[in-house]
Structure formats: C-alpha cells, structure tokens
Design an enzyme around this catalytic site. Structure first.
Site, short mmCIF file in Angstrom:
data_model
loop_
_atom_site.label_atom_id
_atom_site.label_comp_id
_atom_site.label_asym_id
_atom_site.label_seq_id
_atom_site.Cartn_x
_atom_site.Cartn_y
_atom_site.Cartn_z
N ASP A 95 0.85 -1.17 0.00
CA ASP A 95 0.08 -0.11 0.08
C ASP A 95 0.86 1.28 -0.07
OD1 ASP A 95 0.73 0.44 2.66
OD2 ASP A 95 -1.29 0.21 3.51
N HIS A 149 8.40 -24.24 8.81
CA HIS A 149 7.40 -24.98 9.83
C HIS A 149 5.99 -25.07 9.11
CE1 HIS A 149 9.58 -25.68 13.86
NE2 HIS A 149 10.13 -25.90 12.94
N THR A 181 2.51 -1.81 8.80
CA THR A 181 3.14 -3.01 9.68
C THR A 181 3.27 -4.17 9.20
OG1 THR A 181 0.69 -3.65 10.04
CG2 THR A 181 1.54 -1.95 11.54
N CYS A 200 2.90 -3.51 3.97
CA CYS A 200 2.23 -2.28 4.29
C CYS A 200 2.93 -1.40 5.40
CB CYS A 200 0.72 -2.53 4.75
SG CYS A 200 0.54 -3.51 6.14
N HIS A 212 4.77 -31.30 10.18
CA HIS A 212 4.54 -29.88 9.76
C HIS A 212 3.33 -30.04 8.60
CE1 HIS A 212 7.68 -28.46 12.52
NE2 HIS A 212 8.40 -29.00 11.80
C1 RB5 Z 1 -1.98 2.74 6.45
O1 RB5 Z 1 -2.11 4.05 6.92
C2 RB5 Z 1 -1.68 1.69 7.31
O2 RB5 Z 1 -2.84 1.31 8.22
C3 RB5 Z 1 -1.14 0.36 6.58
O3 RB5 Z 1 -0.34 0.51 5.91
C4 RB5 Z 1 -0.91 -0.90 7.48
O4 RB5 Z 1 -0.15 -0.60 8.63
C5 RB5 Z 1 -2.01 -1.63 7.86
O5 RB5 Z 1 -1.91 -2.60 8.38
#
Ligand code: RB5
Length: 148
Positions: free
Chosen positions: A8, A98, A67, A65, A133
């Site tokens: 993203d 695994h 996180t 993204c 596994h």
């Molecule tokens: C975008 O701002 C953020 O929410 C997205 O990149 C991600 O971290 C969501 O899990």
C-alpha cells in the site's frame, strides 16, 4: 522463482527496493502495485497477491504495508494462502520451515531497508521441513472448508 509483490501507500519506496533486490537474486518479479504514494486500501493488494499465488501464477508472494499486518490479513482471507508477518530473520526462516508460508509480509514502518532484504533472503533460502508440519498445515486448510 516467480515472486508476486504488492504494497500500500505506506510501503511504495521499500517495495521498489525489494523488487530490485529480488531481481539481483535472479528472481522474476510480478508487481501488483501500488506504485505511488496516494492513499489506497491494503485489502485490495493483499487479495491480488493471494489470488496470484493460489492460482499458481507466482511461486510465492511478498506483501508490504505500514506494519505488514493489514495486508497479510487480507491475503489470508484467500483460501490456500499462508501469509506470515515477519520482523526478524529467524521468524522468516521458520515460517517457511514449519508453516510453509507462501507469502511473507513485513511493515515498512517497522523494519528498515537492510533488515527487510535480510528477511526476504532468509525466507527464500529456507526449505519446508514437511513431516509433522504438513499435517498441521492440512489442519489449517480444513478450517477454511468449515467456513463455507
Ligand atoms: C496505512 O496507513 C496503514 O494502516 C497500513 O499500511 C497498514 O499498516 C495496516 O495494517
């Protein structure tokens, strides 16, 4: 290998770094976007890579993204996907050994460029161990069948 990749808006720069790195390692990369910094919706991109991997259009996938979490949750909604968020190289190795993860995810706001490259390399260098596994992976996909 043929590797599907998507991200993203939080991860566009890192995505291009990882694409270059994968090509340096000799892989073919299929880019599903996004390619700019305009705000977009990570579920669309997670689903695209998830469907490409399950359809056999790619051998595995990389999702990024902010996180790594949202985009991996999206991919994991596609039956057959085993997407794993990794913020360290040991986890990246173990999700292949695994869990036979077919998609690796990480966060551009969590890991730096060099760690992201090391995570991808650790995942690609690892091999699924099979045995007990495999039975557990079969159990994961049995859960999908109970959802319909
Ligand atoms: C975008 O701002 C953020 O929410 C997205 O990149 C991600 O971290 C969501 O899990």
């Amino acid at each position: 290998m043929k590797i599907a990749i998507a991200n993203d808006h939080a991860a566009t720069e890192l995505k291009f770094v990882i694409m270059d790195y994968l090509k340096e390692l000799g892989h073919e990369v299929v880019n599903f976007g996004t390619d700019d910094n305009e705000s977009c919706h990570y579920p669309e991109y997670g689903e695209k890579v998830g469907r490409a991997v399950v359809a056999g259009e790619a051998d595995c996938g990389v999702l990024i993204c902010g996180t790594g979490v949202g985009i991996s949750i999206a991919a994991n909604k596609v039956a057959g996907v085993r997407a794993a968020v990794c913020s360290d190289t040991a986890t990246a190795r173990l999700v292949k050994e695994h869990n036979n993860a077919n998609i690796i995810a990480f966060g551009a706001r969590i890991v730096g460029t060099e760690l992201a490259k090391d995570i991808v390399k650790a995942y690609l260098d690892a091999r699924f161990l099979g045995g007990r596994h495999q039975m557990r992976i079969d159990m994961l996909h049995e859960i999908e069948k109970r959802n319909v």
